[in-house]
Design a protein around this motif. Structure first.
Motif, mmCIF file in Angstrom:
data_model
loop_
_atom_site.group_PDB
_atom_site.id
_atom_site.type_symbol
_atom_site.label_atom_id
_atom_site.label_comp_id
_atom_site.label_asym_id
_atom_site.label_seq_id
_atom_site.Cartn_x
_atom_site.Cartn_y
_atom_site.Cartn_z
ATOM 1 N N ASP A 134 0.850 -1.186 0.000
ATOM 2 C CA ASP A 134 0.000 0.000 0.000
ATOM 3 C C ASP A 134 0.891 1.243 0.000
ATOM 4 O O ASP A 134 1.630 1.478 0.968
ATOM 5 N N PRO A 135 0.866 2.040 -1.064
ATOM 6 C CA PRO A 135 1.758 3.212 -1.119
ATOM 7 C C PRO A 135 1.430 4.274 -0.078
ATOM 8 O O PRO A 135 2.270 5.128 0.208
ATOM 9 N N ARG A 136 0.242 4.215 0.509
ATOM 10 C CA ARG A 136 -0.136 5.208 1.521
ATOM 11 C C ARG A 136 0.516 4.917 2.863
ATOM 12 O O ARG A 136 0.848 5.840 3.612
ATOM 13 N N THR A 137 0.698 3.629 3.174
ATOM 14 C CA THR A 137 1.127 3.250 4.522
ATOM 15 C C THR A 137 2.343 2.345 4.546
ATOM 16 O O THR A 137 2.959 2.176 5.602
ATOM 17 N N GLY A 138 2.685 1.725 3.408
ATOM 18 C CA GLY A 138 3.750 0.730 3.384
ATOM 19 C C GLY A 138 3.316 -0.645 3.848
ATOM 20 O O GLY A 138 4.143 -1.566 3.935
ATOM 21 N N VAL A 177 -17.180 -18.001 -1.627
ATOM 22 C CA VAL A 177 -17.151 -18.563 -2.979
ATOM 23 C C VAL A 177 -15.904 -18.007 -3.667
ATOM 24 O O VAL A 177 -15.731 -16.793 -3.764
ATOM 25 N N SER A 178 -15.051 -18.879 -4.143
ATOM 26 C CA SER A 178 -13.751 -18.454 -4.658
ATOM 27 C C SER A 178 -13.864 -17.751 -6.004
ATOM 28 O O SER A 178 -14.306 -18.359 -6.983
ATOM 29 N N PRO A 179 -13.414 -16.482 -6.089
ATOM 30 C CA PRO A 179 -13.283 -15.866 -7.417
ATOM 31 C C PRO A 179 -12.012 -16.300 -8.129
ATOM 32 O O PRO A 179 -11.860 -16.051 -9.318
ATOM 33 N N ALA A 180 -11.067 -16.948 -7.410
ATOM 34 C CA ALA A 180 -9.753 -17.363 -7.932
ATOM 35 C C ALA A 180 -8.894 -16.139 -8.210
ATOM 36 O O ALA A 180 -8.754 -15.684 -9.343
ATOM 37 N N LEU A 181 -8.289 -15.620 -7.153
ATOM 38 C CA LEU A 181 -7.600 -14.331 -7.184
ATOM 39 C C LEU A 181 -6.210 -14.455 -7.791
ATOM 40 O O LEU A 181 -5.458 -15.378 -7.480
ATOM 41 N N SER A 182 -5.855 -13.486 -8.652
ATOM 42 C CA SER A 182 -4.518 -13.441 -9.229
ATOM 43 C C SER A 182 -4.219 -12.021 -9.672
ATOM 44 O O SER A 182 -4.929 -11.448 -10.498
ATOM 45 N N GLY A 183 -3.153 -11.458 -9.120
ATOM 46 C CA GLY A 183 -2.807 -10.079 -9.435
ATOM 47 C C GLY A 183 -3.450 -9.125 -8.449
ATOM 48 O O GLY A 183 -4.584 -9.350 -8.004
ATOM 49 N N MET A 184 -2.727 -8.061 -8.098
ATOM 50 C CA MET A 184 -3.231 -7.095 -7.121
ATOM 51 C C MET A 184 -2.530 -5.765 -7.355
ATOM 52 O O MET A 184 -1.329 -5.722 -7.604
ATOM 53 N N ALA A 185 -3.294 -4.670 -7.262
ATOM 54 C CA ALA A 185 -2.703 -3.341 -7.431
ATOM 55 C C ALA A 185 -3.526 -2.309 -6.681
ATOM 56 O O ALA A 185 -4.762 -2.327 -6.732
ATOM 57 N N PHE A 186 -2.845 -1.405 -5.996
ATOM 58 C CA PHE A 186 -3.496 -0.290 -5.322
ATOM 59 C C PHE A 186 -3.684 0.867 -6.296
ATOM 60 O O PHE A 186 -2.827 1.133 -7.150
ATOM 61 N N TYR A 187 -4.808 1.551 -6.131
ATOM 62 C CA TYR A 187 -5.116 2.753 -6.918
ATOM 63 C C TYR A 187 -5.271 3.883 -5.905
ATOM 64 O O TYR A 187 -6.317 4.037 -5.270
ATOM 65 N N SER A 244 -12.645 8.664 -9.816
ATOM 66 C CA SER A 244 -13.718 7.937 -9.147
ATOM 67 C C SER A 244 -13.224 6.627 -8.528
ATOM 68 O O SER A 244 -13.926 6.019 -7.718
ATOM 69 N N TRP A 245 -12.045 6.171 -8.905
ATOM 70 C CA TRP A 245 -11.482 4.938 -8.363
ATOM 71 C C TRP A 245 -10.444 5.184 -7.274
ATOM 72 O O TRP A 245 -9.807 4.228 -6.807
ATOM 73 N N ASN A 246 -10.239 6.409 -6.859
ATOM 74 C CA ASN A 246 -9.193 6.668 -5.875
ATOM 75 C C ASN A 246 -9.441 5.877 -4.592
ATOM 76 O O ASN A 246 -10.581 5.692 -4.176
ATOM 77 N N ASP A 247 -8.351 5.439 -3.965
ATOM 78 C CA ASP A 247 -8.403 4.622 -2.754
ATOM 79 C C ASP A 247 -9.166 3.325 -2.995
ATOM 80 O O ASP A 247 -10.137 2.987 -2.309
#
Length: 396
Positions: free
Chosen positions: A245-249, A309-319, A326-329
Motif C-alpha cells: 500500500d503506497p499510503r502506509t507501506g 465462494v472463490s473468485p480465484a484471485l490473481s494479481g493485485m494493485a493499489f489505486y 472515481s477509483w481513488n483509494d
C-alpha cells in the motif's frame, strides 16, 4: 519384413513431419507481430458510470504478468517461457533472449516480472518462474537480470524454493518491495498441504529477502536450526497476489482457497496464517479438508478478508494518489474463475465495498497494474490473451 520396414519408415517420416510442424508452430508463436491496424474498444458499464476498455494487444499465449516501463511500453510474461516487449500501440517483440529455463507444465512456467526499485539507472528486472529440478521435480525460483533491447544480461538466480517437489500446481508467484531495501516473494505449497506448516521447507511461505537475494538479519527465523531463514510468514496455500500500500507501506497478500475460502492477509513477521488447519473452504471433491480443524483456531491468524465462494484471485494493485478519480483509494484484484476485475473500495485499511468489473466480457483476469497517470492495465489468461487499458468512469 519389407512391409514392417516401410511401415517403420513411414512412421519415422510422420514423426519428423509432426516435429517440423511443431517447430513451425513454436516459431510462429514466438514471432514478433506488428501493431494491430485498428484498435478495439469496449464501453463497459460499472456502478460509477460507463468506462472505456481498450485492447492494446491480443494473441499473447497465457500471459501471466505485465510490468509498466517508464517509456510507456510494457514487459509481458507468457507462461510457456517467453518475455516480450509490447509497444504503446500494441506491437509485440520477438521473445527477449536469455530468460531462465522454466518448467512449463500445469500451472508452472514464467510467472511474475517486476522492475527493480532502481530500474531507471540499473535496468534491473526480477522474474519469478517454475524452475525444473531432478527427476521431474520443480519449484518456484526468482532471478535478477539486466534488461536490454532484445536480450537479458547478467542473469542470476537469487532465490530457489527448497525442496523441489513433483507435481504440476501451486507455484505462486508474485514479487513486491517494501521501499526499505527488501523484496517479498509469494509461492504455493505445491499441493503438499502440511508443507505450509513445516518451517524447514519453503512451500507455502512468504519469503523476505534483500534486493540481492541475501537474507535480512532481522527476518523472524534467522538463527534457528529448525527453520529456513528466508521465511517471513507461513501457513499459506497458493499466493498469486501481492502489493504494498503506497499510503502506509503495509503489505497485502491474497491467495487461492480450495473450493471456497479465497482470502486476503496483511502478513506480519513470524505469523502463521493457518492453511490447512484453518480454512473457509472445502476439498474440490466436496469433502472436508482432512487436516482442517475449523475456520479459526487460537494462535493462528484468521483472514483479513475472505470470499466464501472463490473468485480465484490473481494479481493485485493499489489505486491511490488520484484524488480526482472515481477509483481513488481502491484495491484491484484479478479474478480467474469469476472472469472479472474486483475493485475493493478502501477507507484506510478498511474494505468498505466490493464491485466486480468486466464481467460482461467474460475474460479470465490474471494480472492488474496501475500507471502513474491513473490508468489500469489488465492481462487476460487465455490462449489468445489480451492486454487491456481501462479508463475510469468520469468523476461526478
Amino acid at each position: 519384413m519389407t512391409f514392417v520396414l516401410r511401415r517403420g519408415v513411414l512412421s519415422a517420416v510422420m514423426l519428423l513431419t509432426l516435429a517440423a510442424c511443431q517447430r513451425g508452430g513454436d516459431a510462429e508463436a514466438a514471432a514478433a507481430r506488428p501493431a494491430p491496424k485498428q484498435t478495439t474498444e469496449h464501453r463497459v458499464p460499472s456502478e460509477l458510470g460507463e468506462m472505456r476498455v481498450t485492447e492494446i494487444v491480443s494473441g499473447l499465449e497465457h500471459p501471466w504478468s505485465v510490468a509498466l516501463l517508464p517509456n510507456g511500453e510494457f514487459l509481458v510474461t507468457e507462461r510457456p517461457g517467453r518475455l516480450r516487449r509490447v509497444s504503446k500501440d500494441g506491437a509485440i517483440s520477438a521473445p527477449i533472449a536469455n530468460v531462465p529455463p522454466v518448467w512449463a507444465k500445469g500451472q508452472g512456467g514464467l510467472l511474475d516480472v517486476v522492475l527493480a526499485p532502481d530500474f531507471a539507472t540499473s535496468k534491473h528486472i526480477y522474474l519469478s518462474y517454475a524452475e525444473p529440478g531432478p527427476d521431474g521435480s520443480a519449484g518456484t525460483a526468482v532471478s535478477i537480470a539486466t534488461l536490454g533491447d532484445t536480450a537479458l544480461t547478467e542473469v542470476k538466480r537469487i532465490y530457489e524454493q527448497q525442496p523441489k517437489l513433483v507435481g504440476p500446481n501451486h507455484f505462486g508467484s508474485r514479487i513486491a518491495f517494501d521501499g526499505k531495501g527488501h523484496m517479498f516473494i509469494t509461492q504455493g505449497e505445491r499441493q503438499q498441504r502440511m508443507a505450509s506448516q513445516e518451517l524447514d521447507k519453503l512451500q507455502g511461505k512468504l519469503v523476505r529477502l534483500n534486493l540481492d537475494g541475501s537474507v535480512p538479519a532481522d527476518n523472524p527465523y534467522v538463527g534457528r536450526n529448525d527453520a529456513r531463514p528466508e521465511i517471513w510468514s507461513y501457513g499459506h496455500r497458493n499466493m498469486q497476489s501481492l502489493a504494498t500500500d503506497p499510503r502506509t507501506g503495509t503489505l497485502w497478500e491474497a491467495e487461492h482457497g480450495p473450493r471456497g475460502g479465497d482470502e486476503i492477509n496483511l502478513p506480519q513477521a513470524g505469523k502463521n496464517y493457518g492453511w490447512p488447519i484453518i480454512t473457509n473452504g472445502i476439498d474440490y471433491s466436496g469433502l472436508k479438508i482432512a487436516e482442517a480443524e475449523g475456520k479459526e483456531k487460537p494462535g493462528l491468524e484468521s483472514p483479513y478478508h475472505v470470499w466464501e465462494v472463490s473468485p480465484a484471485l490473481s494479481g493485485m494493485a493499489f489505486y491511490t494518489g488520484h484524488a480526482g478519480s472515481s477509483w481513488n483509494d481502491s484495491l484491484f484484484l484479478g479474478a480467474l474463475a469469476d472472469s472479472s476485475l474486483i475493485r475493493l473500495s478502501l477507507d484506510g485499511d478498511k474494505i468498505v465495498k466490493e464491485e466486480r468489473l468486466l464481467k460482461s466480457l467474460g475474460w479470465r483476469v490474471r494480472d492488474v497494474r496501475v500507471s502513474a497517470d491513473g490508468k489500469v492495465y489488465v492481462l487476460t489468461d487465455e490462449e489468445e490473451g489480451k492486454l487491456l487499458r481501462l479508463d475510469p468512469p468520469a468523476a461526478k
